[in-house]
Design an enzyme around this catalytic site. Sequence first.
Site, PDB file in Angstrom:
ATOM      1  N   LYS A 188      12.679  20.433   0.991  1.00  0.00           N
ATOM      2  CA  LYS A 188      12.835  20.445  -0.343  1.00  0.00           C
ATOM      3  C   LYS A 188      11.378  20.747  -0.892  1.00  0.00           C
ATOM      4  O   LYS A 188      10.235  20.352  -0.341  1.00  0.00           O
ATOM      5  CB  LYS A 188      13.377  19.021  -0.482  1.00  0.00           C
ATOM      6  CG  LYS A 188      12.525  17.974  -0.086  1.00  0.00           C
ATOM      7  CD  LYS A 188      13.628  16.461  -0.279  1.00  0.00           C
ATOM      8  CE  LYS A 188      12.637  15.424   0.538  1.00  0.00           C
ATOM      9  NZ  LYS A 188      13.499  14.151   0.634  1.00  0.00           N
ATOM     10  N   ARG A 194      20.757   4.614  -3.948  1.00  0.00           N
ATOM     11  CA  ARG A 194      20.308   5.714  -4.593  1.00  0.00           C
ATOM     12  C   ARG A 194      21.353   6.755  -4.906  1.00  0.00           C
ATOM     13  O   ARG A 194      21.722   6.996  -6.087  1.00  0.00           O
ATOM     14  CB  ARG A 194      19.064   6.364  -4.244  1.00  0.00           C
ATOM     15  CG  ARG A 194      18.254   7.420  -4.607  1.00  0.00           C
ATOM     16  CD  ARG A 194      16.861   7.744  -3.869  1.00  0.00           C
ATOM     17  NE  ARG A 194      17.110   8.385  -2.723  1.00  0.00           N
ATOM     18  CZ  ARG A 194      16.553   9.074  -1.800  1.00  0.00           C
ATOM     19  NH1 ARG A 194      14.987   9.281  -2.282  1.00  0.00           N
ATOM     20  NH2 ARG A 194      16.719   9.626  -0.674  1.00  0.00           N
ATOM     21  N   TYR A 234     -16.628  11.555 -18.554  1.00  0.00           N
ATOM     22  CA  TYR A 234     -15.671  10.938 -19.515  1.00  0.00           C
ATOM     23  C   TYR A 234     -15.944   9.485 -19.414  1.00  0.00           C
ATOM     24  O   TYR A 234     -15.850   8.848 -18.475  1.00  0.00           O
ATOM     25  CB  TYR A 234     -14.397  11.324 -19.349  1.00  0.00           C
ATOM     26  CG  TYR A 234     -13.702  12.702 -19.869  1.00  0.00           C
ATOM     27  CD1 TYR A 234     -14.178  12.985 -21.288  1.00  0.00           C
ATOM     28  CD2 TYR A 234     -13.391  13.562 -18.979  1.00  0.00           C
ATOM     29  CE1 TYR A 234     -13.758  14.351 -21.396  1.00  0.00           C
ATOM     30  CE2 TYR A 234     -13.069  14.949 -19.407  1.00  0.00           C
ATOM     31  CZ  TYR A 234     -13.347  15.163 -20.550  1.00  0.00           C
ATOM     32  OH  TYR A 234     -12.749  16.362 -21.286  1.00  0.00           O
ATOM     33  N   MET A 261      -9.732  17.196 -15.940  1.00  0.00           N
ATOM     34  CA  MET A 261      -8.488  17.784 -15.621  1.00  0.00           C
ATOM     35  C   MET A 261      -8.997  18.993 -14.516  1.00  0.00           C
ATOM     36  O   MET A 261      -8.220  19.345 -13.689  1.00  0.00           O
ATOM     37  CB  MET A 261      -8.051  18.777 -16.748  1.00  0.00           C
ATOM     38  CG  MET A 261      -6.758  19.407 -16.717  1.00  0.00           C
ATOM     39  SD  MET A 261      -6.278  20.309 -18.344  1.00  0.00           S
ATOM     40  CE  MET A 261      -5.703  19.062 -19.163  1.00  0.00           C
TER      41      MET A 261
HETATM   42  C1  LIG Z   1      13.279  13.632   1.711  1.00  0.00           C
HETATM   43  C2  LIG Z   1      14.579  13.295   2.802  1.00  0.00           C
HETATM   44  C3  LIG Z   1      14.220  13.307   4.012  1.00  0.00           C
HETATM   45  C4  LIG Z   1      13.103  13.623   4.714  1.00  0.00           C
HETATM   46  O1  LIG Z   1      12.102  12.408   4.713  1.00  0.00           O
HETATM   47  P1  LIG Z   1      10.614  12.268   5.329  1.00  0.00           P
HETATM   48  O2  LIG Z   1      10.238  10.924   5.084  1.00  0.00           O
HETATM   49  O3  LIG Z   1       9.790  13.058   4.604  1.00  0.00           O
HETATM   50  O4  LIG Z   1      10.847  12.739   6.669  1.00  0.00           O
HETATM   51  C5  LIG Z   1      15.410  13.075   4.830  1.00  0.00           C
HETATM   52  N1  LIG Z   1      16.759  12.757   4.449  1.00  0.00           N
HETATM   53  C6  LIG Z   1      16.688  12.539   2.782  1.00  0.00           C
HETATM   54  C7  LIG Z   1      18.057  12.069   2.476  1.00  0.00           C
HETATM   55  C8  LIG Z   1      15.713  12.929   2.126  1.00  0.00           C
HETATM   56  O5  LIG Z   1      15.780  12.727   0.931  1.00  0.00           O
END
Ligand SMILES: *Cc1c(COP(=O)(O)O)cnc(C)c1O
Length: 394
Positions: A54, A152, A275, A334
């Site tokens: 992802k 969640r 800054y 930036m």
């Molecule tokens: C992002 C995610 C993972 C991977 O988690 P890591 O800590 O990066 O290994 C696995 N399962 C779900 C549901 C996630 O959202």
Amino acid sequence: MSSKCPPLDEGDAEEAAVSKMSTGLLTIDLAAIAGNYEMLCAAASGAEVAAVVKADAYGCGAHLIAPMLYKKGCRTFFVATLSEAIDLRKVLPDARIFILDGLFPGCSPTYSRYRLMPVIGSLPMLHEWSRFCQSNSTFSACALHVDTGMNRLGLGTEELLHLFANKKQSLQGVDVKLLISHLACADDPGHEQNDRQLELFARLVQQAGDIPASLANSAGVFLGRQYHFDLVRPGIALYGGRAIKNKANPARPVISLSSPIIQVRTVKKGTGIGYGSSFVTRRQTRLATLPVGYADGYFRSLGTGNTTRESSAGQGAGVFIGEYEAPVAGRISMDLVTIDVTDIPADLARVGQKAELLGSHISIDDLADRAGTIGYEILTSLGHRFQRRYKEAG
Ligand SMILES: *Cc1c(COP(=O)(O)O)cnc(C)c1O
């Protein structure tokens, strides 16, 4: 060296051109990712090792990393969103692709067309998928997500048990390929919630018949065999990040980032830098400026106020020039950062010299600790102005 810009595609000339022309050079080591995948396979005690790709493979480039992992034998991939999945399908025609955010309303035909499996985490999602599948029998695969303590995403445990008790109606037309849950505290092996989630999940798996099960993210892989079930879902460990707090990281580093000095100046004691003039020199100071800033993911929290060189963690980052560390001086802008190069040999602290922001001296987790965040956020914030170079997996 000529002062003309060499063309970008001329092999060795490229790196020189890149370091002159861009804000920095980001190197992503595909061989290290491949090595990390092998390490996870060895740690997963025979469970299938999927890859979580992802957010563009945590900022590292899913279009190259996913096919490389497929070549290594990885057959199952997880993304967050539908558009990530469609992009992934283009480079992975045959892999199993799960979408962690589930079914986006009204999009079932797209999931079906690209053979994308929603990770279903609510009854309305399930009903929509089931209705669609009953009228379109060609693709009906999905996963179910049950919440065991993360609060969640996911079906409630009662909801899931009810589904299993009424399989015929509630899962009509639907082909459940995987039952997943997610650990909230796996990075802390001593946390009591790990055992509680494991126990609950194991009980639900028993009710699931022959549906394969998956609980572990990267950290979960290292919690031990009982957490592995049929499939593990590592993300961060593939990309070299630390999965478990306060423990040696078994993953090979993947990312290095360097940026060229674009200006050097010497200022008197008592001069304010950057800054807010938040940093005031305590001696005659040589300063160097790098063309990297918070717009590139070099977080503003890596800047310094008026601190001594011996300042502790949380008091600003440093960069490496050769074997010498140069502390950040003042706030991060930036697009720019100023570093104190007073104690670095003059022949190293010159325009064009590369400074290491991430690499053999500074890991993503070191930088995260300095910034008050986690390696995940460093990776997924890596800027789009860097030139990217991929070291081949071989
Ligand atoms: C992002 C995610 C993972 C991977 O988690 P890591 O800590 O990066 O290994 C696995 N399962 C779900 C549901 C996630 O959202």
